[in-house]
Design a protein around this motif. Structure first.
Motif, short mmCIF file in Angstrom:
data_model
loop_
_atom_site.label_atom_id
_atom_site.label_comp_id
_atom_site.label_asym_id
_atom_site.label_seq_id
_atom_site.Cartn_x
_atom_site.Cartn_y
_atom_site.Cartn_z
N GLY A 255 20.46 -34.27 -1.37
CA GLY A 255 21.45 -33.94 -2.40
C GLY A 255 20.82 -33.28 -3.62
O GLY A 255 21.24 -33.53 -4.76
N ILE A 256 19.86 -32.39 -3.42
CA ILE A 256 19.14 -31.76 -4.53
C ILE A 256 20.01 -30.67 -5.15
O ILE A 256 20.53 -29.78 -4.45
CB ILE A 256 17.81 -31.15 -4.04
CG1 ILE A 256 16.97 -32.20 -3.30
CG2 ILE A 256 17.04 -30.53 -5.20
CD1 ILE A 256 16.56 -33.37 -4.13
N GLU A 257 20.16 -30.72 -6.46
CA GLU A 257 20.99 -29.74 -7.18
C GLU A 257 20.29 -29.12 -8.38
O GLU A 257 20.82 -28.21 -9.00
CB GLU A 257 22.29 -30.40 -7.65
CG GLU A 257 23.17 -30.91 -6.51
CD GLU A 257 24.44 -31.56 -7.02
OE1 GLU A 257 24.46 -31.98 -8.21
OE2 GLU A 257 25.41 -31.63 -6.26
N ALA A 258 19.09 -29.64 -8.73
CA ALA A 258 18.40 -29.18 -9.93
C ALA A 258 16.97 -29.73 -9.87
O ALA A 258 16.66 -30.58 -9.03
CB ALA A 258 19.11 -29.68 -11.19
N PRO A 259 16.09 -29.28 -10.77
CA PRO A 259 14.76 -29.88 -10.83
C PRO A 259 14.83 -31.38 -11.07
O PRO A 259 15.80 -31.89 -11.64
CB PRO A 259 14.11 -29.15 -12.01
CG PRO A 259 14.81 -27.82 -12.08
CD PRO A 259 16.23 -28.14 -11.70
N LEU A 260 13.79 -32.07 -10.66
CA LEU A 260 13.71 -33.50 -10.90
C LEU A 260 13.81 -33.79 -12.39
O LEU A 260 13.25 -33.05 -13.22
CB LEU A 260 12.38 -34.03 -10.36
CG LEU A 260 12.15 -35.54 -10.40
CD1 LEU A 260 13.19 -36.28 -9.54
CD2 LEU A 260 10.73 -35.87 -9.92
N TYR A 261 14.52 -34.82 -12.75
CA TYR A 261 14.73 -35.31 -14.12
C TYR A 261 15.77 -34.49 -14.90
O TYR A 261 16.02 -34.80 -16.06
CB TYR A 261 13.42 -35.35 -14.93
CG TYR A 261 12.30 -36.11 -14.25
CD1 TYR A 261 12.53 -37.36 -13.67
CD2 TYR A 261 11.02 -35.60 -14.18
CE1 TYR A 261 11.51 -38.06 -13.05
CE2 TYR A 261 9.99 -36.29 -13.56
CZ TYR A 261 10.25 -37.51 -12.99
OH TYR A 261 9.23 -38.21 -12.37
N TRP A 262 16.38 -33.46 -14.31
CA TRP A 262 17.46 -32.72 -14.98
C TRP A 262 18.79 -33.44 -14.73
O TRP A 262 19.07 -33.91 -13.63
CB TRP A 262 17.57 -31.30 -14.44
CG TRP A 262 16.58 -30.32 -14.97
CD1 TRP A 262 15.29 -30.57 -15.33
CD2 TRP A 262 16.80 -28.93 -15.19
NE1 TRP A 262 14.69 -29.41 -15.74
CE2 TRP A 262 15.59 -28.38 -15.67
CE3 TRP A 262 17.89 -28.08 -15.01
CZ2 TRP A 262 15.45 -27.02 -15.98
CZ3 TRP A 262 17.75 -26.73 -15.32
CH2 TRP A 262 16.54 -26.21 -15.80
N THR A 263 19.63 -33.47 -15.77
CA THR A 263 20.99 -33.99 -15.67
C THR A 263 21.92 -33.06 -16.45
O THR A 263 21.58 -32.62 -17.55
CB THR A 263 21.10 -35.41 -16.26
OG1 THR A 263 20.26 -36.29 -15.50
CG2 THR A 263 22.53 -35.93 -16.21
N ARG A 264 23.07 -32.77 -15.87
CA ARG A 264 24.03 -31.90 -16.55
C ARG A 264 25.10 -32.76 -17.23
O ARG A 264 25.72 -33.61 -16.61
CB ARG A 264 24.69 -30.94 -15.56
CG ARG A 264 25.69 -30.00 -16.22
CD ARG A 264 25.96 -28.73 -15.42
NE ARG A 264 25.94 -28.93 -14.00
CZ ARG A 264 25.83 -27.92 -13.12
NH1 ARG A 264 25.71 -26.68 -13.56
NH2 ARG A 264 25.83 -28.15 -11.82
N GLY A 265 25.28 -32.52 -18.52
CA GLY A 265 26.29 -33.23 -19.29
C GLY A 265 27.26 -32.27 -19.95
O GLY A 265 27.24 -31.05 -19.69
#
Length: 422
Positions: A255-265
């Motif tokens: 379920g990878i959607e972005a670099p590790l440790y990135w979160t979209r808010g």
């Protein structure tokens, strides 16, 4: 290590390096509780306490036990607990269960370190040249573990829902976005790569040898967070056209959607770092991406990853002690480029080269010969060091290596492209 018997390290210089390296590791550990230092967040990462003890075991085993007459082990149980992968040293605790070592405590491990430090300091004046070389190797080995110490703790803290900061955030000055990537062209031809034999190097960096390069160009900087965000916005993680088959299977399975440790808010992308969660800096180099992601981004950008030979030739004049590297314990992170081609520091750069031996490679005799050669299968080479690499540890011939799915290290991307023959 490539031993140079005629140029054995001078005793005072070796002793000073040993003291500096050992002190930095303990400075990195200073903010940690016993619980922080014990837990293991995944099989690829090791507990901080284990790093502290394993690097000590290395000096105790290969220097004190083997070269100091009458030396007695600090604790007969520790070789089983703190050996890593040296088959010649016998049975050892399973790697994926290092987090179960609740005893010895952190304070007991620090006592172990201090006892071994004192024993090495007392013996260093009388060590033969071969043992002094092992002290030097041990210092470089510990510097590798200092980087792992930082990245393993970062991963551990990211698993905590409270997302604690290990270090206070540094004050940041606004930095302008870098301009478009510039390209450093090379017409191709025969070049030399690999360690030239002067000074310390790990065995996998040599022998120096000739390579044939085709006409190509290599980017003058690494890919930024802002550029990576554009890749995400364009559906980069949802378009199989850009991905290797194994990479696409990994994206879907994990379920990878972005670099590790990135979160979209609600206000955009944030990242978790050693200073806690912060907005991403669009001008800074993207990091914590796997080989699969790096290769997919390169395909999306109409480019490719450089070979390690292309990278080393382009970086030949770079200063290995320059750039953004680790000088002290703190919240290290990649920084925006500040002018000129930058090949050293910030992020380890994935290459398209498999980690395999150079022509003429021979592993050293004995247990230390297991250091690099046994891992030359299924991994890719990274170059250039990172913000978590201790300054003074690098060379432009330095070959780091990880499996293509791994991304908890400070790993990033530099692009390359083919040029038509002149």
């Amino acid at each position: 290590m490539q031993p140079d018997r005629q140029l054995a390290p001078r005793v005072p210089e070796t002793a000073r390096r040993f003291e500096r390296v050992r002190a930095l590791t303990e400075a990195l550990a200073a903010p940690l509780s016993d619980a922080d230092a014990t837990v293991q967040s995944m099989p690829d990462a090791s507990p901080a306490k284990w790093h502290l003890a394993h690097t000590t075991w290395f000096f105790e085993t290969f220097v004190l036990r083997d070269h100091v007459p009458g030396y007695r082990l600090f604790d007969e149980r520790y070789p089983f607990l703190f050996n890593s992968y040296y088959e010649a040293e016998g049975a050892r605790h399973a790697r994926d269960r290092r987090g179960m070592i609740t005893r010895p405590s952190l304070s007991e491990v620090l006592d172990y370190r201090h006892a071994v430090n004192a024993a090495v300091a007392a013996a260093v004046d009388t060590l033969p040249p071969g043992a002094l070389e092992l002290v030097e190797l041990g210092c470089h080995h510990e510097q590798q573990h200092q980087e792992l110490f930082v990245t393993d703790i970062l991963h551990l803290f990211s698993e905590n829902p409270c997302e604690p900061a290990m270090f206070a955030a540094e004050r940041k000055q606004p930095v302008a976005m870098p301009g478009p990537i510039g390209w450093i062209g090379r017409p191709g031809g025969i070049a030399e790569i690999g360690h030239d034999g002067a000074g310390f190097a790990f065995d996998c960096e040599g022998p120096r040898h000739s390579v044939l390069l085709s006409p190509h160009a290599i980017a003058d900087r690494t890919v930024t967070n802002g550029e990576w965000a554009a890749f995400i916005a364009d559906g980069g993680y949802a378009d199989p056209r850009h991905w290797l088959s194994d990479g696409w299977a990994w994206v879907k399975a994990e379920g990878i959607e972005a670099p590790l440790y990135w979160t979209r808010g609600g206000e955009g992308w944030t990242r978790f770092g050693l200073d806690g969660r912060r907005p991403i800096d669009p001008a800074a180099p993207v990091t914590h991406v796997s080989f699969y992601e790096a290769d997919a981004y390169a395909s999306w950008a109409g480019a490719r990853l450089p070979t390690e030979a292309e990278w080393e030739v382009a970086a030949a004049a770079a200063d290995p002690v320059g750039g953004n590297q680790m000088d002290a314990a703190g919240a290290v992170e990649p920084r925006p480029a500040s002018g000129g081609p930058a090949f050293i520091g910030d992020v380890w750069e994935w290459t398209g080269s498999a980690y395999r031996p150079y022509p003429g490679f021979r592993a050293a005799e004995g247990a230390v010969g297991e250091y690099n050669g046994k891992f030359m299968s299924g991994q890719f080479v990274l170059r250039g060091g990172s913000c978590a690499t201790p300054r003074g540890h690098l060379r432009t011939s330095y070959r780091n290596f990880f499996y293509p799915h791994q991304r908890w290290q400070f790993t990033g991307v530099r692009l390359a492209k083919d040029l038509a023959p002149c």
